[in-house]
Design a protein around this motif. Structure first.
Motif: not given
Length: 192
Positions: A164-180
């Motif tokens: 959805f956000y990609g269709r509005h011009g946003f690009a993924e910049t990262g992913r945070v995996d929160i412990p547990d």
């Protein structure tokens, strides 16, 4: 549908709508546990009261959703705001406070330093989803970004939101995996 600036009189209704919209959001489920809807509603009310004065929060007639933005360098809560947040959320997270604070700090550390508009929240009542409300609510903030040549930043706890956000011009910049905890994706949009 008519998109308009949200008013103080909309806060209670918008907090309820946002609580429904984020009911299945992994971040809120993890943060608040049982009773997430009740506690997230308090959080959304706090966030709306804090950011509404910046005049970059939009809703639609009937308050079926909200896009809550923060202006450049104005996204961080003040010490007073942070104390209010602690007071309203401690009962929900008191047994998990250390884990929740540590996890959310990991996400916060990814927040860009470069001036940008921050999309703090975008939520649409589940009964109104799929009707273009989210895109309509997003448009005024993106127009400001483009007019003022400001990038935009957001975080999402749902991988399905990336498209959805990609269709509005946003690009993924990262992913945070929160412990547990859940994963959180960060996204950035350059102005057009």
């Amino acid at each position: 549908m008519e998109v308009r600036l949200a008013q103080r009189s909309d806060i209670d209704q918008l907090a309820a709508v946002l609580a429904r919209a984020f009911e299945d959001d992994p971040i809120y489920e993890w943060s608040f546990g049982q009773g997430a809807k009740k506690w997230s509603r308090r959080f959304f009310k706090w966030q709306l009261k804090r950011l509404l004065p910046q005049d970059v929060t939009w809703t639609v007639d009937g308050c079926g959703g909200a896009a809550v933005w923060a202006l450049p360098r104005q996204w961080r809560e003040s010490t007073t705001d942070l104390l209010r947040l602690v007071l309203i959320t401690t009962p929900a997270i008191r047994h998990r406070m250390r884990a929740v604070v540590a996890g959310l700090t990991l996400v916060d550390e990814r927040h860009p330093v470069k001036p940008h508009m921050y999309l703090a929240l975008l939520g649409v009542d589940p009964a109104e989803q799929g009707k273009g409300v989210g895109s309509a609510l997003l448009a005024p903030g993106l127009e400001i970004c483009d007019r003022e040549q400001l990038p935009a930043y957001l975080e999402t706890g749902k991988e399905k939101n990336l498209a959805f956000y990609g269709r509005h011009g946003f690009a993924e910049t990262g992913r945070v995996d929160i412990p547990d905890g859940p994963s959180v994706w960060t996204m950035w949009r350059e102005p057009r």
